[in-house]
Design a protein around this motif. Sequence first.
Motif, PDB file in Angstrom:
ATOM      1  N   ASN A 100       0.692  -1.319  -0.123  1.00 40.09           N
ATOM      2  CA  ASN A 100       0.102  -0.497  -0.033  1.00 40.09           C
ATOM      3  C   ASN A 100       1.137   1.028  -0.217  1.00 40.09           C
ATOM      4  OD1 ASN A 100      -2.980  -1.271   0.927  1.00 40.09           O
ATOM      5  ND2 ASN A 100      -2.231  -2.038   2.355  1.00 40.09           N
ATOM      6  N   TYR A 101       0.196   2.446  -0.440  1.00 40.73           N
ATOM      7  CA  TYR A 101       1.284   3.777  -0.653  1.00 40.73           C
ATOM      8  C   TYR A 101       0.024   5.038  -1.020  1.00 40.73           C
ATOM      9  CZ  TYR A 101       3.222   7.304  -2.582  1.00 40.73           C
ATOM     10  OH  TYR A 101       3.955   8.676  -3.386  1.00 40.73           O
ATOM     11  N   SER A 102      -0.009   5.777  -0.321  1.00 43.42           N
ATOM     12  CA  SER A 102      -0.416   6.652   0.395  1.00 43.42           C
ATOM     13  C   SER A 102       0.491   8.161   0.222  1.00 43.42           C
ATOM     14  CB  SER A 102      -1.350   6.568   1.595  1.00 43.42           C
ATOM     15  OG  SER A 102      -0.891   6.464   2.477  1.00 43.42           O
ATOM     16  N   GLY A 103       0.409   8.998  -0.552  1.00 44.93           N
ATOM     17  CA  GLY A 103       1.047  10.663   0.215  1.00 44.93           C
ATOM     18  C   GLY A 103       0.327  11.530  -1.150  1.00 44.93           C
ATOM     19  N   ILE A 104       1.426  12.492  -0.527  1.00 43.58           N
ATOM     20  CA  ILE A 104       0.904  13.636  -1.891  1.00 43.58           C
ATOM     21  C   ILE A 104       2.189  13.644  -2.951  1.00 43.58           C
ATOM     22  CG2 ILE A 104       1.119  16.467  -1.655  1.00 43.58           C
ATOM     23  CD1 ILE A 104      -1.012  15.327   0.187  1.00 43.58           C
ATOM     24  N   GLY A 150       1.990  17.553 -15.881  1.00 40.17           N
ATOM     25  CA  GLY A 150       3.518  18.293 -15.010  1.00 40.17           C
ATOM     26  C   GLY A 150       3.982  19.168 -14.341  1.00 40.17           C
ATOM     27  N   SER A 151       4.016  19.748 -12.737  1.00 46.35           N
ATOM     28  CA  SER A 151       4.727  20.863 -12.504  1.00 46.35           C
ATOM     29  C   SER A 151       5.896  22.053 -13.053  1.00 46.35           C
ATOM     30  CB  SER A 151       4.531  20.728 -10.864  1.00 46.35           C
ATOM     31  OG  SER A 151       3.274  20.583 -11.027  1.00 46.35           O
ATOM     32  N   ARG A 152       5.841  22.647 -13.350  1.00 50.18           N
ATOM     33  CA  ARG A 152       7.058  23.003 -14.449  1.00 50.18           C
ATOM     34  C   ARG A 152       6.626  25.385 -14.245  1.00 50.18           C
ATOM     35  NH1 ARG A 152       4.040  21.368 -19.582  1.00 50.18           N
ATOM     36  NH2 ARG A 152       2.638  19.992 -18.566  1.00 50.18           N
ATOM     37  N   ILE A 153       7.674  25.505 -14.647  1.00 48.73           N
ATOM     38  CA  ILE A 153       7.785  27.104 -14.475  1.00 48.73           C
ATOM     39  C   ILE A 153       8.547  27.243 -16.307  1.00 48.73           C
ATOM     40  CG2 ILE A 153       9.740  27.112 -12.953  1.00 48.73           C
ATOM     41  CD1 ILE A 153       8.569  30.000 -11.480  1.00 48.73           C
ATOM     42  N   GLY A 154       8.385  28.293 -16.638  1.00 45.01           N
ATOM     43  CA  GLY A 154       9.190  28.352 -17.395  1.00 45.01           C
ATOM     44  C   GLY A 154       9.266  30.124 -18.574  1.00 45.01           C
ATOM     45  N   PHE A 155       9.711  30.233 -18.829  1.00 41.23           N
ATOM     46  CA  PHE A 155      10.015  31.314 -19.642  1.00 41.23           C
ATOM     47  C   PHE A 155      10.111  31.391 -21.449  1.00 41.23           C
ATOM     48  CE2 PHE A 155      12.297  30.905 -16.210  1.00 41.23           C
ATOM     49  CZ  PHE A 155      11.575  32.225 -15.516  1.00 41.23           C
ATOM     50  N   ILE A 187       9.122  21.230 -11.411  1.00 41.93           N
ATOM     51  CA  ILE A 187       9.250  21.696 -10.557  1.00 41.93           C
ATOM     52  C   ILE A 187       8.700  20.395  -9.280  1.00 41.93           C
ATOM     53  CG2 ILE A 187      10.076  24.189 -10.360  1.00 41.93           C
ATOM     54  CD1 ILE A 187       6.621  24.817  -9.512  1.00 41.93           C
ATOM     55  N   ALA A 188       8.722  20.546  -8.382  1.00 42.97           N
ATOM     56  CA  ALA A 188       7.991  19.606  -7.245  1.00 42.97           C
ATOM     57  C   ALA A 188       7.898  20.206  -6.411  1.00 42.97           C
ATOM     58  CB  ALA A 188       8.464  18.673  -7.123  1.00 42.97           C
ATOM     59  N   PRO A 189       6.855  21.029  -5.783  1.00 42.99           N
ATOM     60  CA  PRO A 189       6.681  21.824  -4.742  1.00 42.99           C
ATOM     61  C   PRO A 189       5.669  20.770  -3.259  1.00 42.99           C
ATOM     62  CG  PRO A 189       4.207  21.650  -5.986  1.00 42.99           C
ATOM     63  CD  PRO A 189       5.457  21.383  -7.156  1.00 42.99           C
ATOM     64  N   ASP A 190       6.121  19.543  -3.339  1.00 42.63           N
ATOM     65  CA  ASP A 190       5.077  18.781  -2.820  1.00 42.63           C
ATOM     66  C   ASP A 190       6.910  18.290  -1.325  1.00 42.63           C
ATOM     67  OD1 ASP A 190       5.803  17.537  -4.714  1.00 42.63           O
ATOM     68  OD2 ASP A 190       5.816  15.241  -3.781  1.00 42.63           O
ATOM     69  N   ILE A 191       7.564  17.854  -2.432  1.00 39.68           N
ATOM     70  CA  ILE A 191       9.179  18.147  -1.846  1.00 39.68           C
ATOM     71  C   ILE A 191       9.693  18.736  -1.751  1.00 39.68           C
ATOM     72  CG2 ILE A 191       8.983  15.213  -1.907  1.00 39.68           C
ATOM     73  CD1 ILE A 191      10.961  15.690  -4.831  1.00 39.68           C
ATOM     74  N   ASN A 192       9.716  20.561  -1.898  1.00 44.64           N
ATOM     75  CA  ASN A 192      10.740  21.385  -2.442  1.00 44.64           C
ATOM     76  C   ASN A 192      11.281  20.891  -4.025  1.00 44.64           C
ATOM     77  OD1 ASN A 192      11.689  24.106  -1.702  1.00 44.64           O
ATOM     78  ND2 ASN A 192      13.318  23.194  -0.467  1.00 44.64           N
ATOM     79  N   GLY A 193      11.495  20.272  -4.528  1.00 44.13           N
ATOM     80  CA  GLY A 193      12.000  20.235  -5.989  1.00 44.13           C
ATOM     81  C   GLY A 193      11.239  21.347  -6.759  1.00 44.13           C
ATOM     82  N   SER A 194      13.216  21.566  -7.140  1.00 44.34           N
ATOM     83  CA  SER A 194      12.742  23.020  -8.026  1.00 44.34           C
ATOM     84  C   SER A 194      14.438  22.845  -8.765  1.00 44.34           C
ATOM     85  CB  SER A 194      12.721  23.986  -7.432  1.00 44.34           C
ATOM     86  OG  SER A 194      12.888  25.252  -8.520  1.00 44.34           O
TER      87      SER A 194
END
Length: 341
Positions: free
Chosen positions: A2-6, A13-18, A38-45
């Motif tokens: 079993n697995y649960s989480g955020i 896909g979460s992203r930021i760009g120009f 970017i991965a806001p759930d783990i401060n991945g940027s």
Amino acid sequence: SNYSGIDSGLMAGSRIGFKGEEGLGNGLKAIFALEYYIAPDINGSVGTGPTATAAGGSGSNTRQSFIGLSHTKYGTLSLGRQYAFGYGTQVRNDAFGGSAFGALAVANGATQSTFVAGSNARLSNSVVYASPVFSGFSATVGYAYGEQNSAAPNTSNGFGQGTNGVITTGVNYANGPLNIDLGYQSRQNRNAGVFATATANQTLTSGATGDNVNEWMIGGSYDFGVAKVFATYQDMNDKNGTSANEASNTTWSVGVSVPVFGNGKVIASYADVEWDRTGFDGSRIYSVGYQHALSKRTTLYTTYNHVKNDQQVVNAAGMVGATRFFGETNSTITAGISHAF
């Protein structure tokens, strides 16, 4: 198991760009794009990601980074890390638009296809030409340089720089409610199998013989107004191995999206993976979801995904790594919010 989480990036896909362009006159302009995961759930940027991806990523989590020239009459020529034709084929012909919880995305994750709205369809070191649209028709052709030195088992075969290049090409027809895509992609002179290492759910690997992995796909969608229907068929011919370990397969999917309540839609899809290896079967994936737009930029969603893996499969399907094993039936429920800015 079993697995649960955020988690982040399931609906898109979460992203930021120009991105930008400069007019050079006579219909010609210079263009560029810089896009980062970017991965806001783990401060991945930016700058915090893994050192590589299946398509040759970098520690800066680059999704796209290219520069090019575009002309209104002659099309666009671009160089850098950018989408293969196969990226758009899933986005345009999947009821879930390539979302991670859609049946087709889960199926393509199991097969490691390049006709996918994910990292396998982002090509580093690539040059891509995209034609203008003529009466609904447009075409794309490109090549991504492998830029890898000769390595076992290719040393004896004489392979050098250029191993692991990728060819991408395809034609799209979009006219009113109808969309059709036909594409072909080839991973050249592979010095690693499609499945390079064994994992908990994968004990049989695809070997590396310095040959190609060739794929083609046809997909379509039609919007009837009251409902939009989708269908795809994919074939992957893995010549990079022997009959005992090759990863050739076929995948097909169908789906439907039905608008409800004015600003909501119910979505459902089904995908089937069948492995060509002797004695091996496949996986069947069902997905159903609801999306509700609070505004043009903010959407709430919930989905249910169900997978049935046969006991003999080359790679088991499932939404998360903790729930994808041979012979397993697994289910995943998600609920989330998506915001574009």
